[in-house]
Motif scaffolding. Structure first.
Motif, PDB file in Angstrom:
ATOM      1  N   ASP A   2       0.846  -1.192   0.000  1.00  0.00           N
ATOM      2  CA  ASP A   2       0.000   0.000   0.000  1.00  0.00           C
ATOM      3  C   ASP A   2       0.883   1.244   0.000  1.00  0.00           C
ATOM      4  O   ASP A   2       2.095   1.181   0.247  1.00  0.00           O
TER       5      ASP A   2
ATOM      6  N   THR B 294      -1.219  -5.214  -1.814  1.00  0.00           N
ATOM      7  CA  THR B 294      -2.360  -4.757  -2.614  1.00  0.00           C
ATOM      8  C   THR B 294      -2.459  -5.316  -4.023  1.00  0.00           C
ATOM      9  O   THR B 294      -3.556  -5.437  -4.558  1.00  0.00           O
TER      10      THR B 294
ATOM     11  N   PRO C 265      -6.853  -6.985  -1.265  1.00  0.00           N
ATOM     12  CA  PRO C 265      -5.663  -6.726  -0.470  1.00  0.00           C
ATOM     13  C   PRO C 265      -5.596  -7.648   0.762  1.00  0.00           C
ATOM     14  O   PRO C 265      -6.611  -8.136   1.247  1.00  0.00           O
TER      15      PRO C 265
END
Length: 177
Positions: free
Chosen positions: A9, A158, A67
């Motif tokens: 992320d 992610t 994610p």
């Protein structure tokens, strides 16, 4: 070879890049020295000679689980053929399950001798590389870790991607729709 990797992320990506900069500013080996636009903080799950249709099918299923939140457990050093300084990740059941899926996918349609045994489930140590060099013991000084910012306590993995080591091409591996 084609790697199978997970991207971080945005906040975790920035934290890793900050660590890269601090190592580089101190004159230590750092991933910041790799100026390629394809260089970004990531977690390598596996590598194989090619992404066949069968492997891609399975990887698309694995990508659908993202994610994925994970916990950073601190600094780790490896001395393999290269010296590596990294932030270690907790191998909880969710990350272990995702890794197993990816490993099984690449192993299902790749010659066994082409797979890196360090990526095998049970041997794999999830980590985000901060610096790497062929110089043995490059990160052995205890003060090296004092240069680093605190690792994020948690982060999210992610995006599943592949890097082609021959051509330098990146490919995002999308979930099946």
């Amino acid at each position: 070879m084609r790697t199978v990797e997970l991207l971080l992320d945005e906040a975790a990506d920035l934290a890793v890049r900050k660590a890269w900069r601090r190592l580089a500013d101190a004159g230590l080996p750092s991933q910041a020295r790799h100026r390629s636009p394809t260089n970004s903080p990531h977690l390598t799950l596996a590598a194989c000679p090619e992404l066949t249709a069968a492997i891609r099918w399975e990887l698309a299923e694995a990508a659908a689980t993202l994610p994925l939140p994970v916990r950073c457990t601190g600094v780790v050093r490896f001395e393999r053929p290269t010296s590596v300084l990294a932030w270690a990740l907790d191998l909880d059941s969710a990350l272990a399950g995702l890794h197993r899926r990816v490993w099984d996918a690449v192993a299902s349609d790749s010659p066994p001798e082409t797979l890196n045994p360090l990526h095998e489930p049970g041997r794999w140590s999830p980590h985000i590389t901060l610096g790497r060099t062929r110089r043995a013991g490059a990160f052995a000084d205890r003060r090296v870790t004092e240069l680093l910012p605190a690792p994020p306590l948690s982060l999210r993995l992610t995006t599943l991607r592949s890097y082609d080591t021959r051509t330098g091409a990146l490919e995002v591996l999308e979930p099946r729709s």
